[in-house]
Design a protein around this motif. Structure first.
Motif, PDB file in Angstrom:
ATOM      1  N   THR A  30      -5.927   2.849  -6.198  1.00  0.00           N
ATOM      2  CA  THR A  30      -4.519   3.256  -6.236  1.00  0.00           C
ATOM      3  C   THR A  30      -4.019   3.425  -7.668  1.00  0.00           C
ATOM      4  O   THR A  30      -4.607   2.898  -8.600  1.00  0.00           O
ATOM      5  N   SER A  31      -2.909   4.153  -7.823  1.00  0.00           N
ATOM      6  CA  SER A  31      -2.238   4.234  -9.117  1.00  0.00           C
ATOM      7  C   SER A  31      -0.757   3.954  -8.921  1.00  0.00           C
ATOM      8  O   SER A  31      -0.077   4.592  -8.113  1.00  0.00           O
ATOM      9  N   MET A  32      -0.300   3.002  -9.678  1.00  0.00           N
ATOM     10  CA  MET A  32       1.090   2.542  -9.570  1.00  0.00           C
ATOM     11  C   MET A  32       2.003   3.654 -10.097  1.00  0.00           C
ATOM     12  O   MET A  32       1.804   4.148 -11.211  1.00  0.00           O
ATOM     13  N   ILE A  78      -7.650   5.166   1.124  1.00  0.00           N
ATOM     14  CA  ILE A  78      -6.676   5.626   0.136  1.00  0.00           C
ATOM     15  C   ILE A  78      -7.343   6.720  -0.699  1.00  0.00           C
ATOM     16  O   ILE A  78      -8.440   6.504  -1.228  1.00  0.00           O
ATOM     17  N   PRO A 114      -7.867   8.455  -3.927  1.00  0.00           N
ATOM     18  CA  PRO A 114      -7.543   8.199  -5.333  1.00  0.00           C
ATOM     19  C   PRO A 114      -7.333   9.504  -6.101  1.00  0.00           C
ATOM     20  O   PRO A 114      -7.800  10.558  -5.667  1.00  0.00           O
ATOM     21  N   LEU A 156      -8.944  -0.914  -5.262  1.00  0.00           N
ATOM     22  CA  LEU A 156      -8.156  -0.106  -4.320  1.00  0.00           C
ATOM     23  C   LEU A 156      -8.128   1.390  -4.644  1.00  0.00           C
ATOM     24  O   LEU A 156      -7.842   2.207  -3.773  1.00  0.00           O
ATOM     25  N   GLN A 206      -6.891   1.635  -9.575  1.00  0.00           N
ATOM     26  CA  GLN A 206      -7.096   0.194  -9.416  1.00  0.00           C
ATOM     27  C   GLN A 206      -8.489  -0.143  -8.876  1.00  0.00           C
ATOM     28  O   GLN A 206      -9.085   0.648  -8.136  1.00  0.00           O
ATOM     29  N   PHE A 214       0.817  -1.218   0.000  1.00  0.00           N
ATOM     30  CA  PHE A 214       0.000   0.000   0.000  1.00  0.00           C
ATOM     31  C   PHE A 214       0.849   1.265   0.000  1.00  0.00           C
ATOM     32  O   PHE A 214       0.454   2.279  -0.582  1.00  0.00           O
ATOM     33  N   ASP A 215       2.019   1.222   0.640  1.00  0.00           N
ATOM     34  CA  ASP A 215       2.863   2.418   0.707  1.00  0.00           C
ATOM     35  C   ASP A 215       3.280   2.880  -0.681  1.00  0.00           C
ATOM     36  O   ASP A 215       3.309   4.070  -0.963  1.00  0.00           O
ATOM     37  N   SER A 216       3.598   1.902  -1.535  1.00  0.00           N
ATOM     38  CA  SER A 216       4.043   2.309  -2.865  1.00  0.00           C
ATOM     39  C   SER A 216       2.923   2.199  -3.905  1.00  0.00           C
ATOM     40  O   SER A 216       3.159   2.419  -5.090  1.00  0.00           O
ATOM     41  N   GLN A 217       1.701   1.899  -3.477  1.00  0.00           N
ATOM     42  CA  GLN A 217       0.549   1.758  -4.390  1.00  0.00           C
ATOM     43  C   GLN A 217       0.871   0.821  -5.563  1.00  0.00           C
ATOM     44  O   GLN A 217       0.534   1.090  -6.717  1.00  0.00           O
ATOM     45  N   SER A 218       1.480  -0.293  -5.252  1.00  0.00           N
ATOM     46  CA  SER A 218       1.901  -1.233  -6.298  1.00  0.00           C
ATOM     47  C   SER A 218       1.877  -2.641  -5.744  1.00  0.00           C
ATOM     48  O   SER A 218       2.029  -2.856  -4.538  1.00  0.00           O
TER      49      SER A 218
END
Lengths: 407, 407
Positions: free
Chosen positions: A185-187, A324, A326, A183, A180, A148-152
């Motif tokens: 998130t964006s890598m 998170i 986004p 999640l 994502q 989660f810290d690095s969104q990857s």
């Protein structure tokens, strides 16, 4: 009589989403943050009606009612190729293959590439439709833990899994790098590059699923993995479900030529071609009716809804809930702290009429993610977002193990 | 880079039809009796425009633009169930599953029922799309010789094949009993019943593919196999490609409940659901715009075209050409006598701009049917039918081994 089904579909179970949807229809007055649906405001009815009339009065019926090419309408394919080039610096030698939504894209890719027993690596929390598609061909969806810290996806763990795969069972890494699902998130770019390098080193393909990619609300777009794919190793799939209308089932696949050829064969066998009325509708929209302005309007609409939900969530005590933030897409992923009892929390939501998607549903393993849940902010109205978040806040307090009471 | 594809698709080759279509586009002025396309006259443009405007102005956008149920629009499913009951005495406990054309129906059925290496028995000359679907899952399409006298697959040979199948590899008998493709034949009732009895005796399922079933031009409709299916052994698939518009990709599957449940799961994985705009368009058509009258008009149009083609073919000397007179559907199947050199005949057609479908293309084995060819009478105009048949007649004489000359 007794029926015997193919082995390949024996792992396949009813999507919990589908079961929930049936249950939900039965109950009334539920605020839904559950499904990844566009807003009813998102459908450009006047424009669609205009284009439709144009089709029925100006165009050759053969162009949108007759059988069409398996690969799709050549005009639409060219327009999408240009859009990919302009917006995402994605170059393709063959114009994209039009398919019936991202869901079909994933299904065709798995059918084309995976034997029974082959492995597809996925982010541990991911789109349940992809997991089902993988299972439906007797292949195995294998989770890679998410950092989660690095969104990857955790690339150290990914490399371990690749290195251990002595029999080369791993055929594909399935990833939703941008906004994502579930999640949000964006890598980051450096992770995308590192993922690509690992795929090259261990000779596996990447399926970059990007149904939400157009919907950036804040910050700068991160380059797609496909944009720096020098080896033809990335299969990129996009969708118009979120920026035109889901019922149209319009998506596409962009990949290297030898892959495109096979996808075309498999697509032909699957359903001959995708609905041509909607292919021509979209091509007309893109050529004559400012499609990009329409997408900009959607982004404004959804950004406002996202901001409202984030503002409401900000009032929840962070010792009970984290989430998170986004930068685009459809979803906000939340996690209950250990101070909250998940079963009491979800029971409260159900009793009080707020629907969310439990983490387990959108995961490869189907268990172990009960503290996570996904919120959709595109379908509910601003009013519903505010009301729903109030229910959620109360649920947090009610289910809190420290028995804190509201205000 | 080098790509490795799944074993299951390795038997899959480009449809010769598809290759031919590409070639054909390059040539101009070709009269085509080749493809199974409806006439351009068949599209009810005014009605479709009216219904479309009704959708965009009167209906809730959610009903035709939003995500929909995998099984399809409940209203349309009910209407099709009623139509099956009224027109074909087919009873279903679950309303039909809406799929993206008969092609997807066949694909989903094979995916659900056949393991790699399983066998599907087919009429020796049959729809190439079905043969491709079977191959695409690593199953085997096995031909059953056709008995032209009885317009049925040879049931004695069928029984031999079933009896020899000690490992129970045969899962399905795929059959187009009504207005067969490419033969245009219709299996008589007693043969349908005998086929059904064999399926019961040897415990295999029947896939009754019926895309042309509505288009009866002469005589009385023969009961569908599904109509006397007391054991839930028949999977019946229908299509609206031939009576609404092919581009819409609307078809359906009617089968016993345990099968329907699995087909639904597999459909969900394949593409979530079929285009809802067109599902609602068709439901509105059936409810409010005299759909059955539209089908009657089509039957009149096509009957006239069929009669014209038959009239023209009747002028060909029967010592050079024989053909089967269909009672409905899309096709007339011809056979060259041994007095005609097939390669000279087809070369003449190609040079003089008449496209037909060679028997080999629409066969399980892909070879051995070079004296057969399929003519479509629905797509060409009356004028084209007359002109095309004149070319065909000249080709017969030119390729005749007895060197007979015209007139």
């Amino acid at each position: 009589m007794k029926y015997t089904f193919a082995k390949r579909i024996q792992q396949l179970t009813g999507s919990p989403l589908r079961e929930n949807a049936k249950k939900r229809q039965a109950t009334s007055q539920v605020i839904s943050f559950a499904y990844g649906y566009p807003s009813i405001e998102a459908f450009p009815m006047d424009t669609l009606q205009k284009i439709s009339n144009r089709l029925y009065t100006q165009l050759d019926p053969e162009s949108f009612l007759q059988y069409g090419a398996t690969e799709g309408d050549p005009v639409l394919r060219r327009l999408i190729a240009k859009r990919l080039k302009t917006m995402s610096s994605i170059d393709t030698t063959t114009d994209p293959l039009i398919v019936s939504g991202s869901t079909q894209a994933i299904d065709l890719v798995i059918k084309t590439l995976c034997n029974e027993g082959d492995i597809v690596l996925c982010e541990a929390q991911t789109f349940s439709g992809a997991v089902n598609a993988i299972k439906s061909y007797g292949a195995v969806a294998q989770a890679v833990a998410f950092d989660f810290d690095s969104q990857s996806m955790d690339l150290v763990l990914l490399e371990e899994q690749l290195a251990q795969d002595e029999q080369h069972k791993i055929k594909l890494i399935y990833v939703i790098p941008t906004f994502q699902n579930p999640l949000g998130t964006s890598m980051p770019l450096e992770k995308r590059k590192a993922l690509y390098d690992l795929a090259c080193r261990y000779d596996v393909l990447i399926l970059e699923d990007d149904p939400y990619g157009d919907l950036l609300y804040t910050g700068k777009a991160i380059p797609k993995i496909k944009s720096f794919d020098r080896e033809g190793r990335v299969i990129y799939t996009g969708s118009f479900s979120k920026i035109l209308a889901p019922s149209t089932r319009l998506g596409f696949i962009a990949a290297a030529d030898p892959l495109m050829e096979k996808f075309g064969l498999v697509k032909q066998t699957a359903d001959s071609h995708t609905n041509f009325y909607w292919q021509v509708m979209l091509a007309e929209f893109m050529q004559h009716y400012e499609f990009d302005a329409h997408v900009e309007q959607l982004k404004m609409l959804y950004k406002k809804q996202a901001m409202t939900m984030l503002r409401e969530l900000a009032t929840c005590p962070s010792e009970l809930l984290t989430y998170i933030t986004p930068t685009g897409g459809y979803f906000i992923c939340c996690q209950l702290s250990e101070k909250v009892d998940p079963s009491r929390f979800y029971a409260y939501l159900e009793t009080h009429g707020l629907a969310v998607i439990h983490g387990d549903i959108m995961s490869v393993s189907g268990v172990g993610y009960e503290t996570y849940f996904r919120l959709n902010f595109t379908k509910p109205t601003i009013e519903e977002i505010v009301k729903g978040c109030a229910i959620l806040t109360k649920a947090l307090y009610q289910a809190s193990r420290i028995n804190q009471r509201i205000g």
